[in-house]
Write a protein that holds these residues in place. Structure first.
Motif, short mmCIF file in Angstrom:
data_model
loop_
_atom_site.label_atom_id
_atom_site.label_comp_id
_atom_site.label_asym_id
_atom_site.label_seq_id
_atom_site.Cartn_x
_atom_site.Cartn_y
_atom_site.Cartn_z
N LEU A 278 0.95 -1.55 -0.41
CA LEU A 278 -0.14 -0.21 0.07
C LEU A 278 0.62 1.46 0.02
N GLY A 279 0.39 2.20 -0.10
CA GLY A 279 1.08 3.52 -0.49
C GLY A 279 2.23 3.70 -1.77
N THR A 280 3.40 4.39 -1.22
CA THR A 280 4.53 4.33 -2.21
C THR A 280 6.14 2.94 -1.44
N ILE A 281 6.66 2.75 -2.43
CA ILE A 281 7.71 2.29 -2.12
C ILE A 281 9.12 3.06 -3.59
N ASP A 282 9.07 3.50 -2.60
CA ASP A 282 10.35 4.51 -3.12
C ASP A 282 11.27 4.23 -3.32
N PHE A 283 11.83 3.76 -5.00
CA PHE A 283 13.54 3.44 -5.17
C PHE A 283 14.13 4.40 -5.94
N THR A 284 15.32 4.75 -4.41
CA THR A 284 16.05 5.69 -4.59
C THR A 284 18.00 4.95 -5.84
N SER A 285 17.57 4.25 -5.11
CA SER A 285 19.19 3.62 -5.46
C SER A 285 18.86 2.65 -6.86
N THR A 286 19.94 2.01 -7.31
CA THR A 286 19.67 0.85 -8.33
C THR A 286 18.27 -0.21 -8.05
N LEU A 287 17.19 -0.08 -8.87
CA LEU A 287 16.51 -1.62 -9.14
C LEU A 287 16.51 -2.14 -9.71
N THR A 288 17.00 -3.38 -9.95
CA THR A 288 16.75 -4.90 -10.93
C THR A 288 15.70 -5.36 -10.49
N ASN A 289 14.96 -5.61 -11.50
CA ASN A 289 13.43 -6.60 -11.34
C ASN A 289 13.19 -7.47 -12.27
N THR A 290 12.94 -9.35 -11.80
CA THR A 290 12.48 -9.88 -12.80
C THR A 290 11.64 -11.09 -12.53
N CYS A 291 10.98 -9.82 -11.59
CA CYS A 291 9.87 -10.56 -11.34
C CYS A 291 8.33 -10.14 -11.00
N LEU A 292 7.55 -9.77 -9.90
CA LEU A 292 6.47 -8.96 -9.71
C LEU A 292 6.81 -7.79 -9.10
N LEU A 293 6.38 -6.97 -8.81
CA LEU A 293 6.42 -5.56 -8.13
C LEU A 293 5.61 -4.49 -8.67
N TYR A 294 4.74 -4.83 -7.55
CA TYR A 294 3.64 -3.67 -7.66
C TYR A 294 3.41 -3.14 -6.68
#
Length: 301
Positions: A278-294
């Motif tokens: 819920l709300g916001t997840i703020d990635f202020t550094s490097t984000l590497t994603n290979t799956c589910l992100l929401y």
């Protein structure tokens, strides 16, 4: 022989050595002091020292060597002068401070083992039932395990690891992790400190409930939430990089359970599991994603 210590303090002066031989038994039936009042004294226990009475604390301020059995059936034994141990430690509750070394031959039968200060060195693998880190410095020179952990204050150093299988309560900003902490599947960790420094690695395969306080990572610290792990971010606090190149690796479930508001992730984040909330997840550094992100309102800067 047998000494029944029913009351009054035992006071040692100068260079006095009190030796309880292999055939000796000391029964402490009260809540009194075995104390060093001056000089450099020693309590050398090769027999049996047993706290058999009193619901309070029997305190030994004299430095102690234990090659026999040091135990209680009630109350607390406080070894505030420290102990060099190669024998058996037992009882419902034992506290150590001063300089303490758990060496080869140590048998740990204490239900609730508490470090309140000083320096504790585990020089052989030790399996604790409950370990409470309340002050001082713990040097893990051999890998140790505990069912339950309270990390209330102090420093946990390596080079070896500490593994938990039950409940961990992490509750003070004065606690510093400098080694590897492992939470097994089925474990529950409740993290609620005001500010926490980490310099090692954390591996969570259980449930990690982050209810408050900043999660501060530094140097090459890696926080890994494995495929079996669930990391619950229950507030709007940040995961911060306070120096170096720390990282957070999520292969399980990272869930921001509280919204609205923002949880900021300021370290390199790799996601091969599920990151949601819920709300916001703020990635202020490097984000590497290979799956589910929401999330209900995700940001990636």
């Amino acid at each position: 022989g047998i000494v029944n210590w029913s009351g009054g303090h035992i006071n040692l002066h100068n260079s006095t050595v009190f030796t309880n031989t292999i055939t000796g038994t000391i029964n402490a039936t009260g809540n009194d002091l075995f104390q060093q009042t001056s000089g450099s004294t020693l309590f050398a226990n090769a027999g049996t020292f047993s706290k058999t009475g009193g619901a309070g604390t029997t305190t030994i301020t004299t430095p102690c060597t234990n090659t026999g059995t040091l135990m209680g059936t009630t109350g607390i034994i406080s070894l505030s002068g420290g102990v060099t141990n190669t024998g058996t430690l037992g009882g419902p509750t034992m506290q150590v401070s001063g300089t303490t070394a758990l060496n080869s031959g140590t048998v740990m039968n204490v239900t609730d083992f508490q470090q309140t200060g000083g320096t504790l060195a585990t020089n052989v693998p030790i399996a604790f039932s409950t370990f409470q880190m309340l002050g001082g410095t713990l040097n893990l020179n051999s890998p140790c395990t505990t069912t339950n952990l309270t990390f209330g204050n102090g420093i946990i150093n390596g080079p070896s690891s500490l593994t938990m299988s039950g409940t961990t309560t992490w509750s003070s900003g004065g606690s510093v992790l400098e080694t590897d902490l492992i939470m097994l599947s089925g474990s529950v960790t409740n993290f609620s400190v005001g500010s926490q420094l980490m310099n090692g690695s954390v591996t969570n395969s259980g449930t990690f409930n982050w209810t408050g306080g900043d999660l501060n990572l530094w140097n090459t610290t890696t926080f890994t939430n494995t495929a079996a792990g669930t990391f619950n971010a229950i507030g709007n606090n940040p995961i911060q990089n306070i120096g170096g190149s720390p990282s957070f690796i999520n292969a399980g479930n990272f869930i921001k359970t509280t919204g609205p508001g923002t949880t900021t992730v300021g370290v390199a984040y790799t996601n091969s599991g599920t990151t949601k909330g819920l709300g916001t997840i703020d990635f202020t550094s490097t984000l590497t994603n290979t799956c589910l992100l929401y999330t209900s309102d995700a940001a990636d800067e």
